[in-house]
Design a protein around this motif. Structure first.
Motif, mmCIF file in Angstrom:
data_model
loop_
_atom_site.group_PDB
_atom_site.id
_atom_site.type_symbol
_atom_site.label_atom_id
_atom_site.label_comp_id
_atom_site.label_asym_id
_atom_site.label_seq_id
_atom_site.Cartn_x
_atom_site.Cartn_y
_atom_site.Cartn_z
ATOM 1 N N LEU A 33 0.825 -1.213 0.000
ATOM 2 C CA LEU A 33 0.000 0.000 0.000
ATOM 3 C C LEU A 33 0.856 1.260 0.000
ATOM 4 O O LEU A 33 0.505 2.248 -0.652
ATOM 5 C CB LEU A 33 -0.965 -0.012 1.188
ATOM 6 C CG LEU A 33 -2.102 -1.016 1.093
ATOM 7 C CD1 LEU A 33 -2.921 -1.020 2.377
ATOM 8 C CD2 LEU A 33 -2.985 -0.747 -0.114
ATOM 9 N N GLU A 34 1.952 1.229 0.710
ATOM 10 C CA GLU A 34 2.884 2.374 0.711
ATOM 11 C C GLU A 34 3.397 2.616 -0.704
ATOM 12 O O GLU A 34 3.470 3.759 -1.155
ATOM 13 C CB GLU A 34 4.043 2.097 1.667
ATOM 14 C CG GLU A 34 5.000 3.245 1.826
ATOM 15 C CD GLU A 34 4.468 4.379 2.663
ATOM 16 O OE1 GLU A 34 4.744 5.555 2.317
ATOM 17 O OE2 GLU A 34 3.801 4.122 3.678
ATOM 18 N N ARG A 35 3.721 1.538 -1.416
ATOM 19 C CA ARG A 35 4.213 1.656 -2.787
ATOM 20 C C ARG A 35 3.136 2.217 -3.718
ATOM 21 O O ARG A 35 3.385 3.095 -4.533
ATOM 22 C CB ARG A 35 4.679 0.282 -3.283
ATOM 23 C CG ARG A 35 5.287 0.295 -4.681
ATOM 24 C CD ARG A 35 5.581 -1.105 -5.196
ATOM 25 N NE ARG A 35 4.386 -1.897 -5.435
ATOM 26 C CZ ARG A 35 3.560 -1.753 -6.471
ATOM 27 N NH1 ARG A 35 3.786 -0.813 -7.359
ATOM 28 N NH2 ARG A 35 2.500 -2.521 -6.608
ATOM 29 N N ILE A 36 1.904 1.737 -3.574
ATOM 30 C CA ILE A 36 0.822 2.136 -4.477
ATOM 31 C C ILE A 36 0.271 3.516 -4.146
ATOM 32 O O ILE A 36 0.045 4.337 -5.031
ATOM 33 C CB ILE A 36 -0.329 1.109 -4.437
ATOM 34 C CG1 ILE A 36 0.123 -0.235 -4.981
ATOM 35 C CG2 ILE A 36 -1.550 1.608 -5.222
ATOM 36 C CD1 ILE A 36 -0.864 -1.368 -4.718
ATOM 37 N N THR A 37 0.028 3.759 -2.857
ATOM 38 C CA THR A 37 -0.716 4.961 -2.460
ATOM 39 C C THR A 37 0.108 6.017 -1.733
ATOM 40 O O THR A 37 -0.369 7.126 -1.532
ATOM 41 C CB THR A 37 -1.891 4.582 -1.533
ATOM 42 O OG1 THR A 37 -1.366 4.157 -0.276
ATOM 43 C CG2 THR A 37 -2.754 3.497 -2.146
ATOM 44 N N GLY A 38 1.301 5.628 -1.275
ATOM 45 C CA GLY A 38 2.110 6.552 -0.484
ATOM 46 C C GLY A 38 1.775 6.496 0.992
ATOM 47 O O GLY A 38 2.310 7.245 1.795
ATOM 48 N N CYS A 39 0.871 5.593 1.375
ATOM 49 C CA CYS A 39 0.471 5.434 2.780
ATOM 50 C C CYS A 39 0.188 3.957 3.033
ATOM 51 O O CYS A 39 -0.518 3.316 2.252
ATOM 52 C CB CYS A 39 -0.773 6.258 3.067
ATOM 53 S SG CYS A 39 -1.408 6.085 4.748
ATOM 54 N N SER A 40 0.708 3.439 4.130
ATOM 55 C CA SER A 40 0.542 2.013 4.433
ATOM 56 C C SER A 40 -0.868 1.664 4.880
ATOM 57 O O SER A 40 -1.275 0.507 4.805
ATOM 58 C CB SER A 40 1.520 1.584 5.524
ATOM 59 O OG SER A 40 1.122 2.116 6.783
ATOM 60 N N GLY A 41 -1.613 2.621 5.383
ATOM 61 C CA GLY A 41 -2.944 2.355 5.898
ATOM 62 C C GLY A 41 -2.955 1.698 7.263
ATOM 63 O O GLY A 41 -4.010 1.419 7.819
ATOM 64 N N ALA A 42 -1.787 1.452 7.830
ATOM 65 C CA ALA A 42 -1.691 0.748 9.114
ATOM 66 C C ALA A 42 -2.397 1.509 10.235
ATOM 67 O O ALA A 42 -2.977 0.886 11.124
ATOM 68 C CB ALA A 42 -0.231 0.498 9.476
ATOM 69 N N SER A 43 -2.386 2.827 10.174
ATOM 70 C CA SER A 43 -3.012 3.603 11.244
ATOM 71 C C SER A 43 -4.532 3.503 11.225
ATOM 72 O O SER A 43 -5.188 3.862 12.202
ATOM 73 C CB SER A 43 -2.584 5.071 11.156
ATOM 74 O OG SER A 43 -3.077 5.655 9.970
ATOM 75 N N SER A 44 -5.100 3.004 10.136
ATOM 76 C CA SER A 44 -6.555 2.853 10.031
ATOM 77 C C SER A 44 -7.033 1.484 10.485
ATOM 78 O O SER A 44 -8.203 1.151 10.322
ATOM 79 C CB SER A 44 -7.003 3.072 8.584
ATOM 80 O OG SER A 44 -6.783 4.398 8.199
ATOM 81 N N PHE A 45 -6.128 0.682 11.040
ATOM 82 C CA PHE A 45 -6.506 -0.662 11.441
ATOM 83 C C PHE A 45 -6.025 -0.951 12.852
ATOM 84 O O PHE A 45 -4.866 -0.742 13.186
ATOM 85 C CB PHE A 45 -5.906 -1.695 10.482
ATOM 86 C CG PHE A 45 -6.295 -3.112 10.798
ATOM 87 C CD1 PHE A 45 -7.616 -3.501 10.731
ATOM 88 C CD2 PHE A 45 -5.349 -4.038 11.163
ATOM 89 C CE1 PHE A 45 -7.993 -4.812 11.018
ATOM 90 C CE2 PHE A 45 -5.710 -5.347 11.452
ATOM 91 C CZ PHE A 45 -7.032 -5.735 11.383
ATOM 92 N N SER A 46 -6.969 -1.393 13.671
ATOM 93 C CA SER A 46 -6.636 -1.814 15.029
ATOM 94 C C SER A 46 -7.595 -2.928 15.412
ATOM 95 O O SER A 46 -8.514 -3.254 14.669
ATOM 96 C CB SER A 46 -6.776 -0.647 16.007
ATOM 97 O OG SER A 46 -8.137 -0.326 16.184
#
Length: 160
Positions: A33-46
């Motif tokens: 996701l970091e490669r595709i969007t520039g953001c890993s999205g990890a902060s949106s998941f818990s």
């Protein structure tokens, strides 16, 4: 050529977010996701509101993952769908398993978000019967996000 056909030794299991397999799959997803969007999205998941975290395996080798969490009393949110390269059929099966799990848990609909730039994900969800909806929650007003929804009513009726 990548095949959508999964081997007979394919299975999906409920798993802990803290398992070694979950950690490695989520790390790979974050990097992709970091490669595709520039953001890993990890902060949106818990694990807050987590209903299920599933891992797809071929033999004992993890090839994909996905989760659902409670969004509200009627709606579950799809999170972190990922399948390793050469296992694209796993994503479809994971999504179907998450839909089934949400239905069994009493949810009436699903929602999810991805980034518009993630064209593969956008096409995947449209191809799986999801419809673009107004952006919800923290994604409202974000031009880089696209949100989707799907009713689970037909899934619930078919599972009886």
């Amino acid at each position: 050529m990548i095949s959508n056909k999964l081997p007979e030794n394919f299975c999906i299991k409920k798993a802990s977010l803290y398992s070694k397999d979950a950690f490695s799959l989520l790390q790979e997803l974050n990097q992709e996701l970091e490669r595709i969007t520039g953001c890993s999205g990890a902060s949106s998941f818990s694990e807050d509101g987590l209903v299920a975290f599933l891992i797809a395996y071929v033999d004992e080798y993890p090839i994909g993952c996905g989760a659902i969490r409670r969004y509200d009393d009627q709606t579950a949110e799809i999170k972190r769908i990922y399948a390793r390269k050469n296992h694209c059929g796993a994503a479809h099966r994971l999504l179907a398993s998450l839909e089934h799990t949400a239905s069994i848990e009493g949810f009436h609909s699903l929602c999810l978000e991805t980034r518009k730039v993630n064209e593969h994900a956008v096409s995947f969800y449209l191809g799986c019967g999801y419809e673009i909806t107004p952006n919800y929650g923290k994604y409202a007003g974000r031009d880089d996000a696209v949100c989707f929804g799907k009713s689970l009513i037909s899934i619930a009726a078919n599972s009886k």
